[in-house]
Design a protein around this motif. Structure first.
Motif, short mmCIF file in Angstrom:
data_model
loop_
_atom_site.label_atom_id
_atom_site.label_comp_id
_atom_site.label_asym_id
_atom_site.label_seq_id
_atom_site.Cartn_x
_atom_site.Cartn_y
_atom_site.Cartn_z
N ILE A 236 0.63 -0.90 0.43
CA ILE A 236 -0.15 0.25 0.09
C ILE A 236 0.84 1.12 -0.12
CG2 ILE A 236 -1.34 1.13 1.38
CD1 ILE A 236 -3.12 -1.76 1.93
N SER B 275 0.70 3.94 -3.06
CA SER B 275 0.35 5.57 -2.81
C SER B 275 0.51 6.18 -3.28
CB SER B 275 -0.12 5.54 -1.38
OG SER B 275 0.67 4.67 -0.20
N ARG C 280 0.15 9.03 -6.43
CA ARG C 280 -0.08 9.88 -6.21
C ARG C 280 0.84 11.01 -8.00
NH1 ARG C 280 0.28 9.10 -1.03
NH2 ARG C 280 2.55 8.82 -0.88
N GLU D 157 -6.41 2.50 0.55
CA GLU D 157 -5.54 3.79 0.77
C GLU D 157 -4.84 4.22 -0.02
OE1 GLU D 157 -3.93 1.01 4.44
OE2 GLU D 157 -5.84 1.08 5.32
N SER D 158 -4.89 3.19 -1.00
CA SER D 158 -3.81 3.56 -2.22
C SER D 158 -4.29 4.61 -3.72
CB SER D 158 -3.41 2.55 -2.22
OG SER D 158 -4.05 2.07 -3.03
N GLY D 159 -5.29 4.18 -3.22
CA GLY D 159 -6.60 4.95 -4.47
C GLY D 159 -6.03 4.40 -5.56
#
Length: 271
Positions: free
Chosen positions: A72, A76, A80, A113-115
């Motif tokens: 994770i 993430s 980003r 939690e990571s998108g």
């Protein structure tokens, strides 16, 4: 670097369309923000946050030690940096094999939690329940057959899989099952090119190969391998696009020389 033509975000549907019109899918791994940003800007279709981070980033011998939370963290960082690519994350060893309930909660944790945009897991009919359960939560699943590195101790070797008739038939059957279960795509690792092409032609979801020849719908490589940062690893399927191990080594050596000889910093490089 040429700026890739403006394109809407790559989705699982875009990949299906690409397969239908015969456009090959390009996929690479990334584990951190800086690398993902460069890969995404170059116009890659899919970024895989692979459990290969266990080898490449952490120096483990296998992919087994990496944890869900570590995956994770990597995912993430990648999300980003990403504007265009579809980001898929490997479910690490031990986070989905035991039971389908655990598989679902692992997948939800990754997405939340990571998108990221989807998960990948290894195996055929033995992971049916896990796949179906993850899909009920609306999470896209990519399959993975052939050489499945999380089962390395079962195989005992990283050699080519499915050379024997029986294993080849089982792989073909598993590929069709993964499509039936609802996987949006499939990775085939280290299997004969003729078999991989047969699989790709017999299912309607995209098949992405690594060491599986050119008859599939797309290719994936580990970024650190294709950049030549990882110089000890040279399987037949790997094309090295750069030799970064050497050029980075040279840069570091030059920096050391410049510091020790008081050449760096120069008058221009100070305040």
């Amino acid at each position: 670097m040429s700026v890739h033509r403006e394109i809407k975000k790559v989705t699982t549907n875009v990949l299906l369309e690409m397969k239908k019109r015969g456009e090959k899918i390009a996929m690479l791994t990334a584990y951190d923000y800086t690398m993902a940003k460069i890969i995404d800007s170059a116009g890659i279709d899919v970024i895989l946050v692979g459990d290969s981070a266990s080898n490449v980033m952490a120096g483990h011998e296998t992919t087994l030690p990496i944890t869900l939370d570590q995956m994770i963290y990597h995912a993430s960082s990648v999300v980003r940096a990403t504007k265009r690519s579809l980001v898929i994350v490997d479910l690490p060893f031990g986070s989905y094999q035991a039971n389908s309930k655990e598989a679902l909660s692992s997948a939800i944790k990754i997405m939340k939690e990571s998108g990221a945009h989807g998960v990948k897991l290894e195996g055929g009919k033995e992971v049916k329940e896990s796949i179906e359960r993850i899909l009920t939560a609306g999470i896209p699943v990519m399959g993975h057959l052939g050489l499945t590195p999380q089962s390395i101790y079962k195989f005992g070797t990283y050699t080519v899989r499915a050379k024997e008739e029986e294993e080849a038939e089982r792989l073909m059957e598993d590929a069709k099952l993964l499509e039936q279960y609802g996987c949006f795509a499939l990775v085939l690792e280290k299997i004969p090119a003729s078999l991989a092409q047969k699989v790709s032609e017999s299912i309607s979801i995209p098949v992405i190969g690594i060491g599986a020849g050119g008859g599939v719908d797309g290719q994936v490589l580990v970024t650190h391998d294709m950049l030549g940062m990882n110089h000890e690893f040279s399987p037949r399927f790997l094309r090295r696009y750069l030799n970064l191990y050497e050029s980075m080594g040279n840069a570091f050596e030059q920096y050391i020389i410049d510091v020790k000889s008081r050449d760096f910093p120069s008058d221009k490089e100070q305040y």
